[in-house]
Design a protein around this motif. Structure first.
Motif, PDB file in Angstrom:
ATOM      1  N   ARG A  83      40.826  51.098  55.205  1.00 39.06           N
ATOM      2  CA  ARG A  83      41.086  51.024  56.639  1.00 39.06           C
ATOM      3  C   ARG A  83      39.833  51.284  57.478  1.00 39.06           C
ATOM      4  N   ILE A  84      39.811  50.654  58.651  1.00 33.41           N
ATOM      5  CA  ILE A  84      38.829  50.931  59.692  1.00 33.41           C
ATOM      6  C   ILE A  84      39.617  51.284  60.946  1.00 33.41           C
ATOM      7  N   ALA A  85      39.357  52.459  61.499  1.00 31.93           N
ATOM      8  CA  ALA A  85      40.147  52.987  62.612  1.00 31.93           C
ATOM      9  C   ALA A  85      40.107  52.048  63.810  1.00 31.93           C
ATOM     10  N   ALA A  86      41.294  51.675  64.290  1.00 35.01           N
ATOM     11  CA  ALA A  86      41.465  50.804  65.450  1.00 35.01           C
ATOM     12  C   ALA A  86      40.781  49.446  65.263  1.00 35.01           C
ATOM     13  N   GLY A  87      40.334  49.146  64.043  1.00 33.69           N
ATOM     14  CA  GLY A  87      39.628  47.900  63.779  1.00 33.69           C
ATOM     15  C   GLY A  87      38.339  47.774  64.560  1.00 33.69           C
ATOM     16  N   ARG A  88      37.738  48.904  64.901  1.00 34.48           N
ATOM     17  CA  ARG A  88      36.593  48.870  65.811  1.00 34.48           C
ATOM     18  C   ARG A  88      35.466  49.755  65.290  1.00 34.48           C
ATOM     19  N   PHE A  89      34.240  49.277  65.457  1.00 31.95           N
ATOM     20  CA  PHE A  89      33.071  50.077  65.125  1.00 31.95           C
ATOM     21  C   PHE A  89      31.887  49.547  65.931  1.00 31.95           C
ATOM     22  N   THR A  90      30.845  50.353  66.000  1.00 36.03           N
ATOM     23  CA  THR A  90      29.616  49.966  66.693  1.00 36.03           C
ATOM     24  C   THR A  90      28.548  49.661  65.663  1.00 36.03           C
ATOM     25  N   LEU A  91      27.918  48.501  65.792  1.00 28.90           N
ATOM     26  CA  LEU A  91      26.896  48.068  64.849  1.00 28.90           C
ATOM     27  C   LEU A  91      25.674  47.600  65.635  1.00 28.90           C
ATOM     28  N   ASP A  92      24.572  48.321  65.445  1.00 31.53           N
ATOM     29  CA  ASP A  92      23.320  47.988  66.140  1.00 31.53           C
ATOM     30  C   ASP A  92      23.529  47.879  67.641  1.00 31.53           C
ATOM     31  N   GLY A  93      24.310  48.814  68.186  1.00 35.45           N
ATOM     32  CA  GLY A  93      24.513  48.887  69.627  1.00 35.45           C
ATOM     33  C   GLY A  93      25.587  47.977  70.174  1.00 35.45           C
ATOM     34  N   ARG A  94      26.244  47.209  69.319  1.00 37.60           N
ATOM     35  CA  ARG A  94      27.283  46.267  69.763  1.00 37.60           C
ATOM     36  C   ARG A  94      28.633  46.691  69.196  1.00 37.60           C
ATOM     37  N   THR A  95      29.647  46.687  70.031  1.00 28.41           N
ATOM     38  CA  THR A  95      31.000  46.996  69.579  1.00 28.41           C
ATOM     39  C   THR A  95      31.616  45.766  68.923  1.00 28.41           C
ATOM     40  N   VAL A  96      32.119  45.951  67.723  1.00 24.10           N
ATOM     41  CA  VAL A  96      32.777  44.878  66.973  1.00 24.10           C
ATOM     42  C   VAL A  96      34.263  45.195  66.902  1.00 24.10           C
ATOM     43  N   GLN A  97      35.100  44.213  67.237  1.00 24.95           N
ATOM     44  CA  GLN A  97      36.546  44.385  67.157  1.00 24.95           C
ATOM     45  C   GLN A  97      37.107  43.453  66.092  1.00 24.95           C
ATOM     46  N   LEU A  98      37.768  44.043  65.094  1.00 24.47           N
ATOM     47  CA  LEU A  98      38.395  43.294  64.013  1.00 24.47           C
ATOM     48  C   LEU A  98      39.896  43.166  64.258  1.00 24.47           C
ATOM     49  N   ASP A  99      40.542  42.331  63.453  1.00 22.38           N
ATOM     50  CA  ASP A  99      42.003  42.286  63.428  1.00 22.38           C
ATOM     51  C   ASP A  99      42.558  43.684  63.175  1.00 22.38           C
ATOM     52  N   THR A 100      43.698  43.990  63.773  1.00 22.30           N
ATOM     53  CA  THR A 100      44.446  45.196  63.402  1.00 22.30           C
ATOM     54  C   THR A 100      45.755  44.729  62.770  1.00 22.30           C
ATOM     55  N   ASN A 101      45.921  45.065  61.516  1.00 20.57           N
ATOM     56  CA  ASN A 101      47.063  44.567  60.740  1.00 20.57           C
ATOM     57  C   ASN A 101      47.780  45.671  59.980  1.00 20.57           C
ATOM     58  N   ASN A 102      47.490  46.935  60.299  1.00 17.54           N
ATOM     59  CA  ASN A 102      48.135  48.075  59.647  1.00 17.54           C
ATOM     60  C   ASN A 102      48.369  49.144  60.708  1.00 17.54           C
ATOM     61  N   GLY A 103      49.433  48.950  61.488  1.00 18.91           N
ATOM     62  CA  GLY A 103      49.616  49.797  62.661  1.00 18.91           C
ATOM     63  C   GLY A 103      48.445  49.586  63.606  1.00 18.91           C
ATOM     64  N   PRO A 104      47.798  50.658  64.029  1.00 19.55           N
ATOM     65  CA  PRO A 104      46.665  50.503  64.946  1.00 19.55           C
ATOM     66  C   PRO A 104      45.359  50.144  64.255  1.00 19.55           C
ATOM     67  N   ASN A 105      45.368  50.052  62.943  1.00 13.99           N
ATOM     68  CA  ASN A 105      44.122  49.972  62.187  1.00 13.99           C
ATOM     69  C   ASN A 105      43.935  48.632  61.475  1.00 13.99           C
ATOM     70  N   HIS A 106      42.715  48.421  61.026  1.00 15.48           N
ATOM     71  CA  HIS A 106      42.354  47.255  60.219  1.00 15.48           C
ATOM     72  C   HIS A 106      42.445  47.649  58.744  1.00 15.48           C
ATOM     73  N   LEU A 107      43.101  46.794  57.939  1.00 13.01           N
ATOM     74  CA  LEU A 107      43.303  47.099  56.523  1.00 13.01           C
ATOM     75  C   LEU A 107      42.915  45.912  55.661  1.00 13.01           C
ATOM     76  N   HIS A 108      42.108  46.160  54.637  1.00 13.35           N
ATOM     77  CA  HIS A 108      41.851  45.204  53.554  1.00 13.35           C
ATOM     78  C   HIS A 108      41.402  43.827  54.039  1.00 13.35           C
ATOM     79  N   GLY A 109      40.567  43.816  55.074  1.00 12.17           N
ATOM     80  CA  GLY A 109      39.966  42.558  55.501  1.00 12.17           C
ATOM     81  C   GLY A 109      40.709  41.816  56.578  1.00 12.17           C
ATOM     82  N   GLY A 110      41.884  42.305  57.009  1.00 14.46           N
ATOM     83  CA  GLY A 110      42.584  41.683  58.111  1.00 14.46           C
ATOM     84  C   GLY A 110      43.743  40.805  57.687  1.00 14.46           C
TER      85      GLY A 110
END
Length: 353
Positions: A83-110
């Motif tokens: 899992r990635i919390a809220a499907g969101r993380f910051t990478l090199d100063g940019r916010t990346v938003q992924l699919d959320t497919n496990n409640g509020p979170n991103h799981l196993h690639g989306g």
């Protein structure tokens, strides 16, 4: 008897493209079946102490159940296992938003992870092994991930009943990568896994909140139901009065492996099933292993003529820690251009008298 690999039909993908099932056999009778849909392992047949074969992994005999919201039976997981919390993380100063497919979170690639695409498959044999190499290109923006990722997974079987899984990936933009194999094991072939004896070579584990996101600090296993440093049955403490077990509805936690050196291929976990005598040893280069005890199976899924019930299988998923892109204190999971993601895990099946 020779090492062999056979290709046969496995129905059709949702777009109508024909799918294949590859059957790998070694000289001792072990069988591994892999489909190019999701690079999924559909079956693993190994002998018991009397030489009787049984399929010790969950899966389906047709492709259709894999297309929907299945529990990742035998799946190749990516880009990011766990899992990635809220499907969101910051990478090199940019916010990346992924699919959320496990409640509020991103799981196993989306929603459409690597387990729900067709892979290009190439069988091979050597003097000592038989195997299958599968490749897939994940485009920039796939499920929200930045960069094109070129991925290779190799399944290789030898006569020592060892299944080697090799991952390799490259990218043209920085992106998180955490690939894993999500086989569900029942070494008896059926019934509960509560009597399976498990050893996990880990002094610490990753505590989680109620949505299975890490709380942050790693915790010692000593004095807790998570201490598998010596053999313990799955069922011994799985229903203990413990907040972490309640959060996972049983074991669904990442264990921090004791490594002789970072990246070493070392023994991570051992499973023994007392009635059949079958055993499983997991060796991996990964820093962690997710131990999951089939808590969310409820008997509504049927595969190979068997209803898959709660706690009737266990998973040992070699991987990095969950939510690592948001946890700079965890081992790095960011792959950058010019680097090669490369990791190996080995599943050794054994028999004891």
């Amino acid at each position: 008897m020779e090492l062999t690999i056979e290709q046969g039909p496995f129905g059709h993908a949702p777009d109508g493209e024909p799918l294949s099932l590859y059957t790998l056999r070694n000289r001792t009778g072990m069988v591994v079946k892999v489909t190019n849909w999701g690079a999924i392992i559909t079956a693993i047949e190994v002998p018991d102490r009397d030489g009787r074969l049984a399929d010790v992994t969950f899966g389906f005999e047709t492709p259709e159940p894999y297309f929907g919201d299945s529990p990742y039976f035998g799946a190749l997981i990516g880009r990011y296992g766990n899992r990635i919390a809220a499907g969101r993380f910051t990478l090199d100063g940019r916010t990346v938003q992924l699919d959320t497919n496990n409640g509020p979170n991103h799981l196993h690639g989306g929603v459409t992870g690597f387990d729900k695409v067709i892979w290009h498959a190439a069988p091979f044999t050597t003097d000592l092994t038989v195997g299958l190499t599968l490749t897939h290109t994940s485009p920039d923006g796939d499920q929200g991930y930045p960069g094109q990722l070129d991925v290779t997974v190799t399944y290789e079987l030898n006569d020592d009943n060892e299944l080697l899984v090799i991952f390799r990936a490259t990218t043209d933009q920085a992106t998180p990568v955490n690939l894993t194999q999500h086989a569900y094991f029942n070494l008896a072939g059926s019934g509960t896994v509560l009597d399976h004896e498990v050893t996990i070579h880990a002094d610490r584990y990753v505590p989680i909140d109620a949505t299975s996101i890490p709380l942050g600090p790693l915790a010692p296993v000593a004095g807790t139901p998570f201490d598998f440093r010596t053999p313990r049955t799955v069922g011994a403490l799985i229903d203990a009065d413990d907040e972490q077990l309640r959060n996972g509805q049983g074991y669904d936690h990442n264990f921090v492996l004791n490594k002789p050196a970072p990246g070493a291929l070392s023994l991570a976990a051992t499973v023994r099933e007392p009635v059949s005598g079958r055993g499983l040893e997991l060796y991996t280069q990964e820093p962690g292993v997710q131990f999951y005890t089939g808590n969310f199976l409820d008997g509504t899924l049927t595969g190979k003529g068997v209803q898959y019930g709660r706690r009737e299988a266990l998973c040992l998923e070699p991987q990095h820690f969950p939510d690592s892109p948001n946890r700079p204190e965890y081992p790095n999971t960011i792959l950058r251009p010019g680097e090669v993601y490369s990791t190996r895990s080995l599943f050794r099946f054994t028999v004891t008298a």
